[in-house]
Design an enzyme around this catalytic site. Structure first.
Site, PDB file in Angstrom:
ATOM      1  N   ARG A  80       0.873  -1.179   0.066  1.00 34.32           N
ATOM      2  CA  ARG A  80      -0.015  -0.003  -0.109  1.00 34.32           C
ATOM      3  C   ARG A  80       0.797   1.332   0.037  1.00 34.32           C
ATOM      4  O   ARG A  80       1.876   1.109   0.760  1.00 34.32           O
ATOM      5  CB  ARG A  80      -0.717   0.090   1.302  1.00 34.32           C
ATOM      6  CG  ARG A  80      -1.917  -0.824   1.168  1.00 34.32           C
ATOM      7  CD  ARG A  80      -3.079  -0.895   2.110  1.00 34.32           C
ATOM      8  NE  ARG A  80      -4.083  -0.022   1.974  1.00 34.32           N
ATOM      9  CZ  ARG A  80      -4.858   0.626   2.738  1.00 34.32           C
ATOM     10  NH1 ARG A  80      -4.833   0.241   3.910  1.00 34.32           N
ATOM     11  NH2 ARG A  80      -5.775   1.388   2.618  1.00 34.32           N
ATOM     12  N   ASP A  91      -1.867   8.714   8.042  1.00 30.57           N
ATOM     13  CA  ASP A  91      -1.134   7.861   7.356  1.00 30.57           C
ATOM     14  C   ASP A  91      -0.012   8.421   6.993  1.00 30.57           C
ATOM     15  O   ASP A  91       1.258   7.812   6.708  1.00 30.57           O
ATOM     16  CB  ASP A  91      -2.012   7.386   6.014  1.00 30.57           C
ATOM     17  CG  ASP A  91      -2.996   6.504   6.411  1.00 30.57           C
ATOM     18  OD1 ASP A  91      -4.187   6.781   6.714  1.00 30.57           O
ATOM     19  OD2 ASP A  91      -2.899   5.007   6.486  1.00 30.57           O
ATOM     20  N   ASN A 130      -4.468  11.341   5.306  1.00 30.05           N
ATOM     21  CA  ASN A 130      -5.525  10.445   6.212  1.00 30.05           C
ATOM     22  C   ASN A 130      -6.746  10.016   5.107  1.00 30.05           C
ATOM     23  O   ASN A 130      -6.792  10.551   4.238  1.00 30.05           O
ATOM     24  CB  ASN A 130      -6.085  10.915   7.526  1.00 30.05           C
ATOM     25  CG  ASN A 130      -6.268  10.121   8.658  1.00 30.05           C
ATOM     26  OD1 ASN A 130      -5.923   9.144   8.635  1.00 30.05           O
ATOM     27  ND2 ASN A 130      -7.665  10.199   9.008  1.00 30.05           N
ATOM     28  N   LYS A 131      -7.360   9.052   5.868  1.00 27.17           N
ATOM     29  CA  LYS A 131      -8.670   8.415   5.203  1.00 27.17           C
ATOM     30  C   LYS A 131      -9.448   9.532   4.275  1.00 27.17           C
ATOM     31  O   LYS A 131      -9.697  10.468   4.980  1.00 27.17           O
ATOM     32  CB  LYS A 131      -9.469   7.644   6.110  1.00 27.17           C
ATOM     33  CG  LYS A 131     -10.830   7.080   5.638  1.00 27.17           C
ATOM     34  CD  LYS A 131     -10.351   5.985   4.658  1.00 27.17           C
ATOM     35  CE  LYS A 131      -9.375   5.067   4.963  1.00 27.17           C
ATOM     36  NZ  LYS A 131      -8.989   4.355   3.732  1.00 27.17           N
TER      37      LYS A 131
HETATM   38  O1  MRU Z   1      -7.175   2.332   4.710  1.00 27.56           O
HETATM   39  P1  MRU Z   1      -7.189   2.201   5.871  1.00 27.56           P
HETATM   40  O2  MRU Z   1      -8.214   1.686   6.854  1.00 27.56           O
HETATM   41  O3  MRU Z   1      -5.840   1.394   6.309  1.00 27.56           O
HETATM   42  O4  MRU Z   1      -6.897   3.901   6.656  1.00 27.56           O
HETATM   43  C1  MRU Z   1      -6.496   3.969   7.882  1.00 27.56           C
HETATM   44  C2  MRU Z   1      -6.454   5.578   8.196  1.00 27.56           C
HETATM   45  O5  MRU Z   1      -6.885   6.335   7.439  1.00 27.56           O
HETATM   46  C3  MRU Z   1      -6.243   5.740   9.482  1.00 27.56           C
HETATM   47  O6  MRU Z   1      -6.828   7.054  10.093  1.00 27.56           O
HETATM   48  C4  MRU Z   1      -4.808   6.096   9.704  1.00 27.56           C
HETATM   49  O7  MRU Z   1      -4.039   4.747   9.433  1.00 27.56           O
HETATM   50  C5  MRU Z   1      -4.154   6.170  11.261  1.00 27.56           C
HETATM   51  S1  MRU Z   1      -4.436   4.834  12.149  1.00 27.56           S
HETATM   52  C6  MRU Z   1      -3.794   5.054  13.732  1.00 27.56           C
END
Ligand code: MRU
Length: 337
Positions: A93, A237, A247-248
């Site tokens: 990823r 992230d 982030n998401k």
């Molecule tokens: O696609 P994901 O579920 O891996 O995305 C995760 C996020 O966006 C979280 O907010 C981020 O990784 C922080 S986790 C402490």
């Protein structure tokens, strides 16, 4: 890959999202929650990459741990296979910097042999809980001082124990506030299309006994505009040198709505999420996922999609970044690196 339905509590009574057992990786399968608490047993780097791609293991700090443990697995291979496996794992990823960070940190010990790589990977896991606890206490101190009344926190995606090895980052702050009696209520964004909010964050908060309300993503701004939440706390992230937060998907509109409502927008992340080598969020590769995830609920098969998994919140919208070591205020011009 073998799936087991064993109790994920280890012999020390701990539940870890991801761990090493004997000669393999064990991890809670996050695709099965909240219906089933199922543990995956992963015996090869190829299976680990598959688990990461389909989000059975997810969340930036958990990806860092997975990268480190995967490097320990690859270290047992012959050098030809090993280098290919490590490159594939780093690229599983692209957006969360922690994955490559975890691989590189453990792989830096390759010259000392596989046992040294595994020891380094286990250190990454040990440190995760300690670092998260520290950042959670710092974040809770700061928020409690800012708000001077119970915190009604809105969060997006899942930045809890499931996204880490233990404890959590954004939800770690929520837990620390809850322990201190300083938490009012939590508003959980559903987080389309893979529903990390409704499936994972709601599950964690239920397990912790924290009062919470689930809202659809389209209602997130309204929760702030109506004064229901007085703080937004999310994970990250990748945080670039200038303070942009990746982030998401859906985090950026939440930050815009928080600014409009005059509510602090707080990002909780370990130092390993800060990427000093990348100046701004515009330089970060944003993962685009299979459109079938978007079409799964009522979509017309074959419709074109643009399934961005992450977005970039510009630094000027970020009130505070809380790490295990410091509090940075990008909106006031402070840079993480
Ligand atoms: O696609 P994901 O579920 O891996 O995305 C995760 C996020 O966006 C979280 O907010 C981020 O990784 C922080 S986790 C402490």
């Amino acid at each position: 890959m073998r799936s087991t339905v064993e109790d994920p509590t280890d012999k020390n009574g701990r539940v870890r999202t991801i761990d090493w057992r004997d000669d393999h990786i064990v991890a809670i399968d996050q695709t099965k929650l909240p219906g089933e608490l199922v543990e995956l047993a992963i015996f090869s780097v190829e299976d680990l990459v598959d688990a990461i791609r389909r989000l059975a293991i997810r969340g930036a700090p958990a990806l860092g741990a997975a990268g480190a443990l995967g490097a320990a697995m690859a270290a047992r291979d012959d050098p030809g296979h090993r280098d290919l496996a490590l490159a594939g794992l780093r690229a599983a990823r692209p957006t969360a910097v922690n994955l490559a960070w975890g691989v590189d940190r453990a792989a830096a010990r390759l010259a000392e042999g596989p046992d040294a790589v595994l020891r380094e990977a286990l250190d990454v896991l040990e440190e995760d809980a300690v670092r998260n606890r520290r950042l959670a206490e710092r974040g809770a101190d700061w928020l409690a001082a800012q708000l001077q009344r119970p915190a009604n926190v809105q969060t997006h995606c899942n930045a809890g124990a499931l996204a880490c090895v233990e404890w959590g980052t954004a939800l770690g702050i929520v837990r620390a506030l809850h322990e201190r009696g300083r938490l009012g209520h939590v508003y959980v964004d559903e987080t389309r299309p893979l529903l990390q909010g409704s499936r994972l964050t709601s599950w964690e908060l239920t397990e912790l006994g924290v009062d919470h309300t689930l809202v659809i993503d389209a209602a997130a701004a309204t929760v702030l505009a109506r004064g229901l939440a007085n703080a937004v706390v999310v994970g990250a992230d990748r945080i670039t040198a200038n303070g942009d937060v990746v982030n998401k998907i859906g985090t950026f509109p939440l930050a815009l709505a928080a600014a409009r409502a005059g509510v602090p927008f707080v990002v909780a992340a370990p130092e390993s999420t800060i990427d000093p080598a990348t100046e701004s969020g515009l330089d970060v590769e944003i993962e685009v996922r299979d459109g079938r995830e978007v079409l799964a609920i009522g979509g017309l098969p074959g419709t074109a999609t643009l399934n961005y998994a992450f977005d970039v919140t510009p630094a000027d919208l970020v009130t505070a970044i809380v790490t295990e070591d410091r509090l940075i205020r990008p909106a006031l011009g402070e840079r993480p690196a």
